[in-house]
Design an enzyme around this catalytic site. Structure first.
Site, PDB file in Angstrom:
ATOM      1  CB  CYS A 103      -0.925  -0.057   1.361  1.00 55.38           C
ATOM      2  SG  CYS A 103      -1.826   1.416   1.452  1.00 55.38           S
ATOM      3  CB  CYS A 135      -3.100   4.126  -5.342  1.00 52.76           C
ATOM      4  SG  CYS A 135      -4.353   3.116  -4.479  1.00 52.76           S
TER       5      CYS A 135
HETATM    6  N1  DGL Z   1      -3.877   0.467  -1.959  1.00 54.24           N
HETATM    7  C1  DGL Z   1      -3.767   1.746  -1.330  1.00 54.24           C
HETATM    8  C2  DGL Z   1      -2.576   2.201  -1.901  1.00 54.24           C
HETATM    9  O1  DGL Z   1      -1.619   1.975  -2.492  1.00 54.24           O
HETATM   10  C3  DGL Z   1      -5.058   2.332  -1.495  1.00 54.24           C
HETATM   11  C4  DGL Z   1      -5.010   3.495  -0.078  1.00 54.24           C
HETATM   12  C5  DGL Z   1      -6.361   3.645   0.519  1.00 54.24           C
HETATM   13  O2  DGL Z   1      -6.896   2.720   0.969  1.00 54.24           O
HETATM   14  O3  DGL Z   1      -6.794   4.899   0.303  1.00 54.24           O
HETATM   15  O4  DGL Z   1      -2.334   3.460  -1.575  1.00 54.24           O
END
Ligand code: DGL
Length: 262
Positions: free
Chosen positions: A74, A184
């Site tokens: 993430c 993301c």
């Molecule tokens: N997968 C997360 C990232 O890479 C998403 C973040 C979120 O939950 O807003 O930033």
């Protein structure tokens, strides 16, 4: 902890499975355990302290499950919490950050688009990297507001998401970008829709493969790569297991999805 212990991976939800997939393909013998903290998604709109608290919670659960290394799949958690995680636990951590460097090295138009969460774009860690590459290039940063929520609902291929993306990409296209960096881990699931919208000269970059390679390098340097086939991958979610099952590519072989509160 031994060579045969699992690789622990966490994300705010289902998006980090895009990173898991790369790890699983590169290191097929390894047992992987994935936590989808979907009950707390999106992380991207939360303050840094809250993102850190959630990252600690996920780390501690993975450590109780015996993880030999933790992949923070993430960008938002990495850019806000990885320094504190590394300072607090002995286990090695692999993080993911928007891949500005390869885009900056290759851009012809000297204009790069970065699509990421508010939490990532406003972090000090990202600001440092972005500053480094903004001297010679125009870096257009856009918050992918609402995208994670739609992907978490299982709507990644919807007309609504396509319409949202058309709006979000407009300033980047107007500025002349030829590289779009997906900052993301949820966004690689939008690539089919992005390809419909983007002109053919725009290249999409994400960090999944780089994270998988780095995981292999670190495990190898610590002599922690397993030599024998381990158990099938296990996915734990505190959200809807059906969305998670849908998003894991069917080509990835057998895996186990379990609902759990954490
Ligand atoms: N997968 C997360 C990232 O890479 C998403 C973040 C979120 O939950 O807003 O930033």
């Amino acid at each position: 902890m031994s060579k045969d212990s699992p690789i622990g991976i966490f994300d705010s939800g289902v998006g980090g499975t895009s990173i898991w997939k790369e790890i699983h393909q590169l290191l097929p013998l390894e047992h992987t355990i994935y936590l989808a903290d979907s009950a707390n998604a999106p992380y991207g709109e939360k303050p840094a302290e809250e993102i850190t608290r959630l990252s600690i919670k996920n780390t501690e659960l993975l450590l109780r499950m015996g993880a030999k290394i933790i992949v923070v799949a993430c960008n938002t958690a990495t850019t806000n919490a990885i320094q504190q995680l590394r300072a607090s636990y002995d286990v090695p951590f692999i993080g993911i950050e928007p891949a500005i460097k390869p885009a900056a090295l290759k851009t012809q138009t000297k204009c790069i688009g970065i699509l990421a969460t508010k939490g990532t774009l406003s972090s000090a860690l990202f600001a440092r990297t972005s500053d480094m590459y903004s001297k010679d290039n125009k870096v257009v940063e856009v918050v992918g507001r609402g995208l994670v929520e739609e992907i978490e609902k299982g709507n990644k291929d919807s007309a609504k998401v396509e319409q949202m993306l058309r709006g979000l990409l407009k300033p980047m296209l107007k500025a002349g970008m030829d590289y779009l960096v997906l900052g993301c881990s949820h966004y690689p699931y939008l690539i089919p829709t992005l390809k419909k919208i983007l002109p053919p000269h725009v290249t999409i970059i994400d960090s999944g493969m780089a994270v998988a390679k780095q995981t292999r390098v670190v495990l190898n340097s610590l002599d922690l790569l397993t030599k024998q086939q381990q158990k099938p991958p296990e996915f734990f979610t505190n959200g809807d297991p059906e969305v998670l099952k849908q998003i894991i590519p069917a080509t990835e072989g057998s895996f186990v999805v379990k609902a759990m509160e954490f």
